[in-house]
Design an enzyme around this catalytic site. Structure first.
Site, PDB file in Angstrom:
ATOM      1  N   ASP A  29      -6.598   5.901  12.318  1.00  9.21           N
ATOM      2  CA  ASP A  29      -7.501   4.775  12.605  1.00  9.21           C
ATOM      3  C   ASP A  29      -7.709   4.450  14.088  1.00  9.21           C
ATOM      4  OD1 ASP A  29      -7.336   4.750   9.874  1.00  9.21           O
ATOM      5  OD2 ASP A  29      -6.509   2.738   9.684  1.00  9.21           O
ATOM      6  N   LYS A 134     -10.682   6.095   4.487  1.00  6.82           N
ATOM      7  CA  LYS A 134      -9.789   5.390   3.575  1.00  6.82           C
ATOM      8  C   LYS A 134     -10.192   3.919   3.464  1.00  6.82           C
ATOM      9  CE  LYS A 134      -6.152   4.572   7.080  1.00  6.82           C
ATOM     10  NZ  LYS A 134      -6.083   3.135   7.031  1.00  6.82           N
ATOM     11  N   CYS A 167      -1.274   0.121   9.274  1.00  7.72           N
ATOM     12  CA  CYS A 167      -1.752   1.384   8.675  1.00  7.72           C
ATOM     13  C   CYS A 167      -0.828   2.562   8.945  1.00  7.72           C
ATOM     14  CB  CYS A 167      -3.170   1.676   9.149  1.00  7.72           C
ATOM     15  SG  CYS A 167      -4.351   0.503   8.448  1.00  7.72           S
TER      16      CYS A 167
HETATM   17  N1  TIU Z   1      -5.540   0.470  10.843  1.00  3.13           N
HETATM   18  C1  TIU Z   1      -4.897  -0.689  10.650  1.00  3.13           C
HETATM   19  O1  TIU Z   1      -3.732  -0.838  10.999  1.00  3.13           O
HETATM   20  N2  TIU Z   1      -5.651  -1.706  10.090  1.00  3.13           N
HETATM   21  C2  TIU Z   1      -5.408  -3.045  10.355  1.00  3.13           C
HETATM   22  O2  TIU Z   1      -6.092  -3.919   9.842  1.00  3.13           O
HETATM   23  N3  TIU Z   1      -4.399  -3.339  11.222  1.00  3.13           N
HETATM   24  C3  TIU Z   1      -4.040  -4.565  11.696  1.00  3.13           C
HETATM   25  O3  TIU Z   1      -3.029  -4.631  12.394  1.00  3.13           O
HETATM   26  N4  TIU Z   1      -4.782  -5.615  11.425  1.00  3.13           N
END
Ligand code: TIU
Length: 225
Positions: A29, A134, A167
């Protein structure tokens, strides 16, 4: 591809024996929505600048994997434009006025195809690298990640990206239960909350590596030679 058989990486709680032919780099991500102002991360009330120290070490690790012809996969968190894969519980979470699917400075927040959903330019996927879209925090849930890894006979993952305790950690736990050995370079993962980042890393290596190993990118690069 001319892989050396193994590389010994100094790590905690003890050394990690990396098998290049069976070890994928899984970058979680690294999207504009999390790392740049005006995206989903900021809409949640976060300071996105905290995550940007992860960019340079991820670039170096990615270059090393590519140079050796080793497997690289990327993930993106996001939803279909009609939001049919967005649970009401995720949409409704929090008290921000801006929600997933709303229009921000980088397009609709966390929606596939929008500018903010893209992986940052520094880490753009190459044409032959798998990109997993995802809908959740974990990269295995509702995706074909496990199939793609199994097809390539991957059994070890170096997991990087953002955010450490969300994530990255969810994916690490999913991977652990599916039989993958997981190594996390601390400088290549980041959180909006330094104390949660440290706690998440501590959880990985506690109990003699209950979820895996923690190291850093330089140690991995040195071990690969
Ligand atoms: N990729 C991921 O970690 N999504 C989130 O929403 N992370 C947060 O820390 N908010």
């Amino acid at each position: 591809m001319n892989f050396s058989p193994t590389a010994i990486v100094p790590a905690e709680p003890y050394e990690f024996t990396l098998t290049p032919s069976a070890c994928a780099l899984l970058i979680i991500d690294m999207q504009r929505d999390f790392l740049e102002p005006g995206g989903f991360g900021e809409a949640l009330g976060n300071d996105v600048s905290f995550l940007r120290r992860t960019i340079a070490p991820n670039e170096r690790l990615l270059a090393a994997w590519r140079q050796r012809g080793m497997t690289v996969m990327h993930t993106r968190e996001g939803h279909r434009p009609d939001l049919s894969d967005l649970p009401a519980a995720k949409l409704g979470r929090g008290r921000s006025s801006l929600r997933i699917g709303d229009v921000g400075p980088m397009g609709r927040l966390l929606v596939r195809g929008e500018p903010g959903h893209a992986i940052i330019s520094q880490l753009s996927p190459a044409f032959d690298e798998v990109v997993i879209d995802k809908p959740g925090k974990g990269a295995f849930w509702a995706t074909d990640l496990h199939d793609e890894l199994q097809r390539r006979q991957i059994r070890q993952l170096v997991i990087t990206g953002v955010t450490t305790e969300v994530c990255v950690h969810t994916t690490l736990r999913e991977a652990n239960d599916r039989g993958y050995e997981c190594l996390v370079p601390a400088d290549c993962v980041g959180s909006y909350f330094p104390e949660l980042h440290l706690a998440a890393l501590a959880m990985i290596k506690a109990q003699d590596g209950i979820f895996g190993w923690v190291s850093d990118s330089n140690k991995i690069l040195t071990a690969l030679g």
